[in-house]
Design a protein around this motif. Structure first.
Motif, mmCIF file in Angstrom:
data_model
loop_
_atom_site.group_PDB
_atom_site.id
_atom_site.type_symbol
_atom_site.label_atom_id
_atom_site.label_comp_id
_atom_site.label_asym_id
_atom_site.label_seq_id
_atom_site.Cartn_x
_atom_site.Cartn_y
_atom_site.Cartn_z
ATOM 1 N N SER A 125 0.823 -1.203 0.000
ATOM 2 C CA SER A 125 0.000 0.000 0.000
ATOM 3 C C SER A 125 0.861 1.259 0.000
ATOM 4 C CB SER A 125 -0.923 -0.009 1.226
ATOM 5 O OG SER A 125 -1.721 1.148 1.266
ATOM 6 N N MET A 126 1.930 1.253 0.788
ATOM 7 C CA MET A 126 2.802 2.426 0.854
ATOM 8 C C MET A 126 3.541 2.655 -0.461
ATOM 9 S SD MET A 126 2.325 3.867 3.756
ATOM 10 C CE MET A 126 0.608 3.360 3.529
ATOM 11 N N ARG A 127 3.961 1.577 -1.117
ATOM 12 C CA ARG A 127 4.642 1.715 -2.402
ATOM 13 C C ARG A 127 3.703 2.310 -3.450
ATOM 14 N NH1 ARG A 127 9.137 -0.715 -4.120
ATOM 15 N NH2 ARG A 127 8.729 0.746 -5.822
ATOM 16 N N LEU A 128 2.453 1.881 -3.448
ATOM 17 C CA LEU A 128 1.479 2.428 -4.394
ATOM 18 C C LEU A 128 1.248 3.916 -4.130
ATOM 19 C CD1 LEU A 128 -1.199 -0.440 -4.472
ATOM 20 C CD2 LEU A 128 0.458 0.115 -6.246
ATOM 21 N N THR A 129 1.165 4.283 -2.856
ATOM 22 C CA THR A 129 0.967 5.687 -2.502
ATOM 23 C C THR A 129 2.145 6.537 -2.968
ATOM 24 O OG1 THR A 129 -0.348 5.060 -0.568
ATOM 25 C CG2 THR A 129 0.580 7.275 -0.587
ATOM 26 N N LYS A 134 4.623 10.255 -7.409
ATOM 27 C CA LYS A 134 5.687 10.361 -8.402
ATOM 28 C C LYS A 134 5.133 10.407 -9.823
ATOM 29 C CE LYS A 134 9.160 7.536 -7.818
ATOM 30 N NZ LYS A 134 9.891 6.280 -7.499
ATOM 31 N N SER A 135 3.825 10.212 -9.975
ATOM 32 C CA SER A 135 3.186 10.174 -11.298
ATOM 33 C C SER A 135 2.099 11.234 -11.356
ATOM 34 C CB SER A 135 2.603 8.789 -11.563
ATOM 35 O OG SER A 135 3.567 7.789 -11.364
ATOM 36 N N TYR A 195 -4.764 7.321 -2.023
ATOM 37 C CA TYR A 195 -3.864 7.522 -3.156
ATOM 38 C C TYR A 195 -3.317 6.197 -3.688
ATOM 39 C CZ TYR A 195 -4.209 12.343 -1.680
ATOM 40 O OH TYR A 195 -4.701 13.584 -1.346
ATOM 41 N N GLY A 196 -3.070 5.247 -2.798
ATOM 42 C CA GLY A 196 -2.640 3.928 -3.243
ATOM 43 C C GLY A 196 -3.720 3.244 -4.065
ATOM 44 N N MET A 197 -4.976 3.373 -3.614
ATOM 45 C CA MET A 197 -6.117 2.820 -4.356
ATOM 46 C C MET A 197 -6.210 3.462 -5.745
ATOM 47 S SD MET A 197 -8.512 0.665 -2.821
ATOM 48 C CE MET A 197 -8.935 0.071 -1.189
ATOM 49 N N LYS A 198 -6.110 4.789 -5.796
ATOM 50 C CA LYS A 198 -6.226 5.502 -7.075
ATOM 51 C C LYS A 198 -5.146 5.043 -8.047
ATOM 52 C CE LYS A 198 -7.313 9.775 -7.795
ATOM 53 N NZ LYS A 198 -8.636 9.724 -8.452
ATOM 54 N N TYR A 199 -3.928 4.899 -7.533
ATOM 55 C CA TYR A 199 -2.821 4.504 -8.415
ATOM 56 C C TYR A 199 -3.027 3.091 -8.952
ATOM 57 C CZ TYR A 199 1.873 3.779 -10.211
ATOM 58 O OH TYR A 199 2.932 3.503 -11.029
ATOM 59 N N TRP A 200 -3.449 2.176 -8.078
ATOM 60 C CA TRP A 200 -3.638 0.780 -8.498
ATOM 61 C C TRP A 200 -4.708 0.671 -9.578
ATOM 62 C CZ3 TRP A 200 -1.463 -3.929 -8.012
ATOM 63 C CH2 TRP A 200 -2.240 -5.037 -8.346
ATOM 64 N N PHE A 201 -5.851 1.316 -9.368
ATOM 65 C CA PHE A 201 -6.951 1.156 -10.324
ATOM 66 C C PHE A 201 -6.769 2.023 -11.568
ATOM 67 C CE2 PHE A 201 -8.928 -0.426 -6.408
ATOM 68 C CZ PHE A 201 -9.356 -1.655 -6.873
#
Length: 452
Positions: A125-129, A134-135, A195-201
């Motif tokens: 989760s932290m890596r996705l956030t 960074k994007s 933010y992790g959820m947003k990045y993953w999806f």
């Protein structure tokens, strides 16, 4: 008997300890006293390093014979029996206390393990956030806002703080859907995982189904300030003990209920433009096309749910307070719920919930979460439309006795209970249904060693 040698060593140790104080007081038995003390210490040393027979040293049979011989000599001495009995009782009480301590410790660690995400999931989760920030190109949503508010689409609402769990729910739903692009998913999550959820999806496609990730805490704070319940609560699970008043000798039954949390009662306020949604718990796996849920005529009912008549309201009256209710009415389960938002607003379910909430003594978060039991059941009095019980199979998070054929034939599987499929303590036989919808080929999962 399993580990019978270890058990025999412990029995010998108890007997030797009970005789030792009396033998030590006898005149002329100094040699036997020393021998007993030596054997007791040897047994203690062996048992401290060996919990099972496989761990025992090769010379253990010799130690057992020596102790047996020593105990026989102790029994041949003239001692006061009540002293031996008293010592044996003391040892027994100490053993009971120790067993009780370990039982409580085991229960605590089990609950901690079931309620805490593994560190690999936190890393994920932290890596996705981190990658989200960074994007910067991901700041804008791929789908226009009107796509998420179109009433003629099939809208699903998922409350979740777990990226992988939400991913499996959505993936299993679209894969088994005849019209996946007609499905719209709204994920309500907390600020920490938003933010992790947003990045993953944003970087994973689910058959072109639009996915709307909502920061629940920010939404309530900015647009629904009149509601004080700003923390995101997921579906609450309750372990209910049922005792028969008609048959007191009948064994107590333990049932597990999954019900709406406080956050569920604000869904009609968050999605004001929608008329109907299907609410999915994040521990659900969909195995069939769910389009039939959108064709249901629920009349004037609000909540389409699987009834659970193993628990009736009259059986839990001590938890429901003084509010009037039908004691013969069945409880119901969350997991897969069809919600008519228009009827919800018409019957003022949220307003009734808030009135009931005022009567609850909220000492801390635990008591607040416990209140979800009575508030869920009472707020939907006479407003539940019973779904076919075969559509959703519950219990995969605690019941080891589920027939695999029944599990495979169910439209949806609900892993209610402590043993969630993403945890190590999840029931292995049922994990296969969850794992097949898991997105495995992802570098962040590899880097964080996520392997549910």
């Amino acid at each position: 008997m399993k580990d019978s040698v270890v058990k025999r060593l412990k029995d010998q140790l108890f007997v030797a300890r009970s005789y030792y104080p009396s033998i030590a007081k006898l005149q002329g038995q100094e040699a036997l006293t020393h021998e007993m003390k030596q054997n007791i210490q040897d047994h203690e040393r062996v048992l401290s390093a060996s919990a099972v027979d496989a761990d025992l040293p090769s010379f253990i049979n010799k130690k057992i014979e020596q102790m047996e011989h020593t105990i026989a000599k102790a029994k041949s001495c003239t001692v006061e029996c009540h002293n031996v009995v008293r010592k044996l009782r003391q040892i027994l009480d100490m053993t009971d206390d120790e067993a009780h301590f370990h039982m409580k410790q085991s229960a605590f660690l089990y609950n901690l393990g079931s309620q805490t995400l593994p560190k690999t999931h936190h890393c994920f989760s932290m890596r996705l956030t981190l990658e989200y920030f960074k994007s910067p190109s991901l700041d804008s949503d791929v789908y226009p806002a009107r796509k998420f508010n179109t009433p003629n689409h099939r809208h699903y609402v998922i409350l979740s703080k777990n990226v992988l769990a939400a991913s499996v729910v959505i993936n299993s739903t679209v894969i088994n859907s005849k019209e996946p692009a007609n499905n719209v998913f709204h994920i309500l999550t907390d600020a920490q995982n938003f933010y992790g959820m947003k990045y993953w999806f944003a970087r994973n496609s689910y058959k072109k189904a639009p996915i709307h990730v909502v920061n629940y805490e920010e939404m309530v704070l900015e647009k629904l300030p009149k509601f004080s319940m700003r923390e995101l609560y997921l579906s609450e699970e309750f372990r209910v003990l049922i005792r028969s008043t008609e048959r007191p000798t009948e064994q107590t039954r333990i049932e597990y209920l999954s019900l709406f949390s406080h956050s569920h009662f604000f869904i009609p306020e968050i999605f004001k433009d929608l008329k109907k949604v299907v609410v999915l718990d994040d521990d659900v796996v969909v195995q069939r096309d769910l389009s039939f849920l959108w064709k249901l005529d629920m009349g004037d009912k609000v909540n389409g749910a699987v009834e659970f008549c193993g628990v009736r309201l009259g059986q839990v009256r001590n938890l429901l307070g003084k509010t009037k209710y039908d004691p013969k009415s069945c409880a119901w389960m969350s997991g897969v719920n069809v919600i008519n938002l228009d009827k919800w607003r018409k019957h003022k379910v949220t307003e009734n919930y808030l009135l009931l909430l005022k009567q609850v003594k909220k000492k801390d978060e635990v008591s607040l979460r416990e209140a979800a039991f009575s508030l869920s059941l009472l707020s939907f009095q006479n407003l539940v439309y019973p779904l076919d019980g075969r559509s959703t199979l519950s219990g995969l998070g605690y019941d080891y006795g589920i027939d695999p054929e029944v599990a495979q034939s169910s439209a949806a599987l609900h892993y209610n209970g402590n043993m969630k499929p993403w945890l190590e303590l999840g029931i292995l036989d049922y994990k296969i249904y969850w794992r097949r919808f898991l997105t495995r080929e992802d570098r962040f999962m590899d880097e964080c060693n996520v392997n549910p």
